[in-house]
Design an enzyme around this catalytic site. Structure first.
Site: not given
Ligand code: NAD
Length: 505
Positions: A188, A263, A297, A398
Site C-alpha cells: 500500500k 520504521e 526521517c 518532528e
Molecule cells: P503517515 O504515517 O501519515 O503515512 C504512512 C503510510 O501509512 C501511508 O501509506 C498512509 O496512507 C498509511 N496510513 C495512514 N493511516 C493508516 C492507518 N490507519 N492504517 C494503515 N495505514 C495507514 O506518514 P507520512 O506522512 O506518509 O510519512 C512521513 C512520516 O514517515 C514521518 O514521520 C517520517 O519520519 C516517517 N518516515 C520514517 C522512515 C524510517 O525509516 N524510520 C523513513 C521515511 C519516513
C-alpha cells in the site's frame, strides 16, 4: 498500463495520466470504480489519477498473494535470486524514468532521486545473493538419540505500508528481503506517491516474478491500509511512516498477533563539538536538514552547538544556507525543492509559528517562499531558529521540513543529556576530531544509527532502524532476512523411543 520506457526523463506530462493497480498478475481498477488524483507539488496541479481501493480490493490482493505463496515459498532460493537479479537490472536500466515519476509525485530533487532509484537495484542484488545463505543449524541437544535442526521459514503474506518521501527506496528495503526469504507481498503506497510503485510493477512483471507474488493496492490509510492491517491472512505488517500511525498499526496488529516492523519518525541531534572541522560540519548539518527539504526521517533537525563555537558556527551556517537555491526539482542547479504535500506544507508553517511564539530566535527564513522559478505555492524558506531550549515543541516534535532548531551545550555530558532527552532515537550526527570522544559519543547516544563526521548515509549492507519511539525491527543488512522468517525446530528420533510415555524426556 503505460510503458515505462515511454516516460520522458525530467518531462512533465501534458494531461493527467491514468493508472491501474497490479493484483494477481492483472492490471485492474478499484472494485468500486472510484479514483483519486495525485498532485505535482512543484506545479500544484494534478498529474496522475489512481484507483481508490477499499476492503474488497485488499481481500482480492491478499487472496492472490496467499495463492501465490504456496508455490513461491517452495521455489528454490537460487531461482528466486535469479528473478531478483533480473529485476535489479531492469530497475537500473529504468532508474531515470522511475526517478522522474517520483519527482512528479513528491517534488524531491531529480539529482537525488535518480541516484536513489539506481541504488535500489543494489538492494535486490544484495538480498538475491543472501537468498541461499540463510540456513538453519544442527543443534547438539542434551537429549539421547535425537537429531535436532532448525529451519528459517517465510512468514507468508507481508503487508507493506510506505510513506511519500522515498517511496521506492523504502519499499525495496522491505520487498527485497521479503522476496528473498520466500514471502509474498501486498503493497500500500502513500496516497500522495503511488505512481512510481505501479510503474515498478511493470518491472516486476517483466522480470518474470510470478503473478500474485507482488500486489499493489492504492488509496487512503483508513480505507486500504486499515483493512490490510486487520486482514486475518496477513502475517506481518512492514510499516514506514509517522509514529502516531505506527502506534495505531501496532495496536491493530496486536489483535491478530501479527509480526510488525515499524520504521517511524525522528528528532535527530547533530552534535558539533568545539574541535570539529567546521567546513565538514557545516556541510553535514546542511545535508541533514535541507536534503529533501527536510522531509527525511533521519533529518538532523536539532543542531547541538558547543558554547565556544556557537556564534561563529551559526554565522557560517546561516551564510551557507542563505545561498541555497530554491526552485524546480527537475533542474540540476536547484538545491531545495517544494514541500511534498499541501498538508505537510501547512504543518511546517504551523511549526514555524509555534517556534516563534515559544520564544525561539529566528536566524534565517521563517516563512513560505515565492520567488522566480517557484511555481505551485508549496515552498518554505530554509529556516534556522537559534536560542532553542530542548523543552520547546520545535525541539521535541518532528516537523518534517527545512526547519532547524539550534541548541547550545556546555560540555560533553550536557550534549549527551540533551541528545537523549527525546522520545525518538533514529539517527544522530557527531562532529569531532577526537577519536575517543567519537567512540564515547557513539556509545552514549540512544539511537539506531550514529554517524561520526558524516550524516545521512545508509546502505543495503548495514542495519537501519529506531530506538524508542522511532520504531521496532531493522531493515537493511543481513538482519533484515531474519525479520521476514520464523524459526522452526525439528526433532527426529534416531532410535525407537521406549521410555515412559507419561513422563517428559
Ligand atoms: P503517515 O504515517 O501519515 O503515512 C504512512 C503510510 O501509512 C501511508 O501509506 C498512509 O496512507 C498509511 N496510513 C495512514 N493511516 C493508516 C492507518 N490507519 N492504517 C494503515 N495505514 C495507514 O506518514 P507520512 O506522512 O506518509 O510519512 C512521513 C512520516 O514517515 C514521518 O514521520 C517520517 O519520519 C516517517 N518516515 C520514517 C522512515 C524510517 O525509516 N524510520 C523513513 C521515511 C519516513
Amino acid at each position: 498500463m503505460k510503458d515505462l520506457t515511454a516516460v520522458a526523463h525530467k518531462a512533465r506530462p501534458e494531461g493527467v495520466e491514468r493508472y491501474q493497480m497490479w493484483i494477481g498478475g492483472d492490471w485492474v481498477d478499484a472494485a468500486s470504480g472510484e479514483t483519486f488524483l495525485s498532485e505535482d507539488p512543484y506545479t500544484g496541479k494534478p498529474w496522475a489519477e489512481l484507483p481508490r481501493a477499499g476492503a474488497a480490493d485488499v481481500d482480492k490482493a491478499v487472496a492472490a498473494a496467499r495463492a501465490a505463496f504456496a508455490s513461491w515459498k517452495r521455489t528454490k532460493p537460487q531461482q528466486r535470486a535469479k528473478l531478483m537479479m533480473k529485476l535489479a537490472d531492469l530497475v537500473e536500466a529504468n532508474a531515470d524514468s522511475l526517478a522522474t515519476i517520483e519527482v512528479l509525485d513528491n517534488g524531491k530533487l531529480f539529482a537525488e532521486m535518480s541516484g536513489q532509484c539506481r541504488y535500489i537495484a543494489e538492494y535486490f542484488r544484495y538480498y538475491a545473493g543472501a537468498a541461499d545463505k540463510l540456513h538453519g543449524q544442527t543443534i547438539p541437544t542434551d537429549k539421547p538419540d535425537i537429531f535436532n535442526f532448525t529451519r528459517y521459514e517465510p512468514l507468508g503474506v507481508i503487508g507493506m505500508i510506505v510513506p511519500w518521501n522515498s517511496p521506492l527506496l523504502l519499499l525495496s528495503w522491505k520487498l527485497a528481503p521479503a522476496l528473498a526469504t520466500g514471502n509474498v507481498a501486498v503493497i500500500k503506497p502513500s496516497e500522495f506517491t503511488s505512481a512510481s510503485t505501479l510503474h515498478f510493477m511493470e518491472l516486476v512483471e517483466a522480470a518474470g516474478i510470478p503473478p500474485g507474488v507482488v500486489n499493489v493496492v492504492t488509496g487512503f490509510g483508513a480505507e486500504v491500509g486499515g483493512p490490510l492491517v486487520d486482514h486475518p491472512d496477513v502475517a506481518k505488517i512492514a510499516f514506514t511512516g509517522s509514529d502516531d500511525t505506527g502506534a495505531r498499526i501496532y495496536a491493530a496488529a496486536a489483535k491478530g498477533i501479527k509480526h510488525v516492523c515499524l520504521e517511524l519518525g525522528g528528532k535527530s541531534p547533530n552534535i558539533v563539538f568545539a574541535d570539529a572541522d567546521p567546513d565538514a560540519a557545516v556541510s553535514g548539518v546542511i545535508s541533514g536538514i535541507l536534503a529533501a527539504s527536510g522531509q527525511t526521517c533521519i533529518a538532523g533537525s536539532r543542531l547541538l552547538l558547543h558554547n565556544d563555537i556557537h556564534d561563529a558556527f551559526l554565522d557560517r551556517l546561516v551564510n551557507a544556507v542563505g545561498r541555497a537555491r530554491l526552485g524546480d526539482p527537475m533542474l540540476p542547479d536547484t538545491n531545495v525543492g517544494p514541500v511534498a504535500t499541501r498538508p505537510q506544507f501547512a504543518k511546517v508553517l504551523e511549526y514555524i509559528d509555534v517556534a516563534k511564539n515559544d520564544g525561539a530566535d529566528l536566524a534565517l527564513g521563517g516563512s513560505a517562499y515565492s520567488g522566480p522559478g517557484t511555481d505551485g505555492d508549496q515552498f518554505v524558506s530554509p529556516t534556522i531558529f537559534a536560542g532553542v531550549n530542548n523543552e520547546m515543541r520545535i525541539a521535541r516534535e518532528e516537523v518534517f521540513g527545512p526547519v532547524l532548531a539550534v541548541i547550545p551545550f556546555k560540555d560533553d555530558e550536557d550534549a549527551y543529556r540533551i541528545a537523549n532527552d527525546t522520545a525518538f532515537g533514529l539517527g544522530a550526527g557527531v562532529w569531532t576530531q577526537d577519536l575517543s570522544r567519537a567512540i564515547t559519543a557513539s556509545e552514549e547516544i540512544e539511537s539506531g544509527t550514529v554517524w561520526v563526521n558524516t550524516y545521512r548515509m545508509v546502505s543495503y549492507t548495514s542495519p537501519f532502524g529506531g530506538y524508542k519511539r522511532s520504531g521496532l525491527g531493522r531493515e537493511g543488512g543481513f538482519d533484515a532476512m531474519r525479520e521476514y522468517t520464523q524459526t522452526k525446530s525439528v526433532w527426529m528420533c534416531t532410535k525407537p523411543n521406549t521410555g515412559d510415555p507419561f513422563v517428559m524426556r
